[in-house]
Design a protein around this motif. Structure first.
Motif, PDB file in Angstrom:
ATOM      1  N   LYS A 185      44.043 -12.029   4.258  1.00 45.47           N
ATOM      2  CA  LYS A 185      42.682 -12.508   4.499  1.00 45.47           C
ATOM      3  C   LYS A 185      42.761 -13.966   4.959  1.00 45.47           C
ATOM      4  CE  LYS A 185      38.253 -12.707   2.020  1.00 45.47           C
ATOM      5  NZ  LYS A 185      37.600 -12.490   0.723  1.00 45.47           N
ATOM      6  N   TRP A 186      41.884 -14.337   5.875  1.00 44.15           N
ATOM      7  CA  TRP A 186      41.871 -15.695   6.440  1.00 44.15           C
ATOM      8  C   TRP A 186      40.497 -16.325   6.281  1.00 44.15           C
ATOM      9  CZ3 TRP A 186      45.908 -18.284   9.017  1.00 44.15           C
ATOM     10  CH2 TRP A 186      47.090 -17.534   9.143  1.00 44.15           C
ATOM     11  N   LEU A 187      40.499 -17.633   6.050  1.00 41.12           N
ATOM     12  CA  LEU A 187      39.276 -18.435   6.046  1.00 41.12           C
ATOM     13  C   LEU A 187      39.192 -19.156   7.384  1.00 41.12           C
ATOM     14  CD1 LEU A 187      36.860 -19.645   4.413  1.00 41.12           C
ATOM     15  CD2 LEU A 187      38.397 -21.544   3.845  1.00 41.12           C
ATOM     16  N   ASN A 188      38.081 -18.973   8.087  1.00 38.72           N
ATOM     17  CA  ASN A 188      37.827 -19.620   9.374  1.00 38.72           C
ATOM     18  C   ASN A 188      36.637 -20.555   9.226  1.00 38.72           C
ATOM     19  OD1 ASN A 188      39.378 -17.642  11.469  1.00 38.72           O
ATOM     20  ND2 ASN A 188      38.493 -16.473   9.785  1.00 38.72           N
ATOM     21  N   VAL A 189      36.761 -21.767   9.757  1.00 37.02           N
ATOM     22  CA  VAL A 189      35.700 -22.764   9.606  1.00 37.02           C
ATOM     23  C   VAL A 189      35.514 -23.511  10.923  1.00 37.02           C
ATOM     24  CG1 VAL A 189      34.852 -24.723   8.264  1.00 37.02           C
ATOM     25  CG2 VAL A 189      36.407 -23.070   7.195  1.00 37.02           C
ATOM     26  N   ILE A 190      34.250 -23.648  11.336  1.00 30.90           N
ATOM     27  CA  ILE A 190      33.903 -24.518  12.462  1.00 30.90           C
ATOM     28  C   ILE A 190      33.093 -25.673  11.900  1.00 30.90           C
ATOM     29  CG2 ILE A 190      32.666 -24.760  14.641  1.00 30.90           C
ATOM     30  CD1 ILE A 190      33.254 -21.777  15.156  1.00 30.90           C
ATOM     31  N   MET A 191      33.521 -26.876  12.231  1.00 30.17           N
ATOM     32  CA  MET A 191      32.872 -28.094  11.754  1.00 30.17           C
ATOM     33  C   MET A 191      32.395 -28.944  12.930  1.00 30.17           C
ATOM     34  SD  MET A 191      35.616 -28.983   8.761  1.00 30.17           S
ATOM     35  CE  MET A 191      36.995 -28.091   9.458  1.00 30.17           C
ATOM     36  N   LYS A 192      31.383 -29.742  12.689  1.00 26.28           N
ATOM     37  CA  LYS A 192      30.812 -30.603  13.731  1.00 26.28           C
ATOM     38  C   LYS A 192      30.916 -32.066  13.331  1.00 26.28           C
ATOM     39  CE  LYS A 192      26.450 -31.527  16.149  1.00 26.28           C
ATOM     40  NZ  LYS A 192      25.005 -31.215  16.211  1.00 26.28           N
ATOM     41  N   ARG A 193      31.289 -32.894  14.291  1.00 22.66           N
ATOM     42  CA  ARG A 193      31.265 -34.343  14.053  1.00 22.66           C
ATOM     43  C   ARG A 193      29.819 -34.799  14.002  1.00 22.66           C
ATOM     44  NH1 ARG A 193      34.031 -39.609  16.972  1.00 22.66           N
ATOM     45  NH2 ARG A 193      32.295 -41.006  16.556  1.00 22.66           N
ATOM     46  N   GLU A 194      29.469 -35.454  12.919  1.00 22.07           N
ATOM     47  CA  GLU A 194      28.140 -36.054  12.770  1.00 22.07           C
ATOM     48  C   GLU A 194      28.275 -37.560  12.942  1.00 22.07           C
ATOM     49  OE1 GLU A 194      25.530 -34.277  12.542  1.00 22.07           O
ATOM     50  OE2 GLU A 194      26.201 -32.340  11.785  1.00 22.07           O
ATOM     51  N   ASP A 195      27.227 -38.188  13.453  1.00 22.62           N
ATOM     52  CA  ASP A 195      27.247 -39.644  13.649  1.00 22.62           C
ATOM     53  C   ASP A 195      26.033 -40.304  12.992  1.00 22.62           C
ATOM     54  OD1 ASP A 195      29.565 -40.662  15.452  1.00 22.62           O
ATOM     55  OD2 ASP A 195      28.972 -38.736  16.283  1.00 22.62           O
TER      56      ASP A 195
END
Length: 195
Positions: A185-195
């Motif tokens: 099983k894999w954990l996938n994450v998409i993150m965004k740079r916040e400013d």
């Protein structure tokens, strides 16, 4: 980390053969839905170069890095984009990439070093840039089959990101390994740079 790099240098051909055709289209499509069309993508820990080659063939401006000299040399034979042999810590760009793809690469880093590298990735992204990471799912930390691994869950990922400034999860999901001989099983994450 040196032992892990040695593993990839010594097993480059077998590793490429086992990963180059793996279908990562679901994760890639999710990631690319956030990244500016024809934007600049860093494949951070590119391994076989499978995803860097895909991004380049779809019009993205690609930079690929890996700590394994053998893997980088193999990719240079077929790539017409920048391929750099360097460790994660050597990333120097600031506000430069529209997206950073770290597919099954940062999982070789110790858990205590991950917040610093997430911060480094965040700083290398342009404002509103996106970072994709994937980790084997679980709580294991240590050596497995000649390489070091840090496995993560949603809880441990959240704990790590609490130590990182201005990097927010926009999507998180689990998958089963797409390789036919694996039941992981894999954990996938998409993150965004916040400013």
């Amino acid at each position: 980390m040196d032992k892990t790099i040695d593993f990839y240098n010594q097993n480059a051909c077998d590793f490429i053969a086992g990963t180059i055709a793996v279908d990562m289209s679901d994760a890639r499509n999710r990631f690319l839905s956030y990244v500016e069309e024809n934007g600049r993508i860093l494949d951070w820990g590119c391994g076989s170069g499978r995803d860097a080659l895909y991004f380049q063939s779809h019009g993205y401006d690609v930079v690929a890095t890996d700590a394994s000299k053998a893997l980088c040399q193999k990719l240079l034979e077929k790539a017409d984009f920048s391929v750099r042999c360097e460790c994660f810590d050597e990333l120097k760009e600031q506000a430069f990439f529209d997206g950073i793809w770290a597919c099954a690469s940062l999982l070789h880093v110790g858990i205590d070093d991950l917040p610093r590298l997430f911060q480094k990735a965040r700083n290398a992204l342009k404002p509103d840039g996106y970072l994709y990471v994937s980790f084997k799912y679980g709580n294991f930390q240590g050596e497995r089959n000649g390489r070091y691994f840090t496995d993560l869950t949603e809880v441990s990922m959240c704990s790590l990101l609490n130590k990182v400034k201005k990097l927010e999860i926009v999507e998180e999901w689990t998958t089963t390994d797409v390789r036919p001989d694996r039941n992981e099983k894999w954990l996938n994450v998409i993150m965004k740079r916040e400013d």
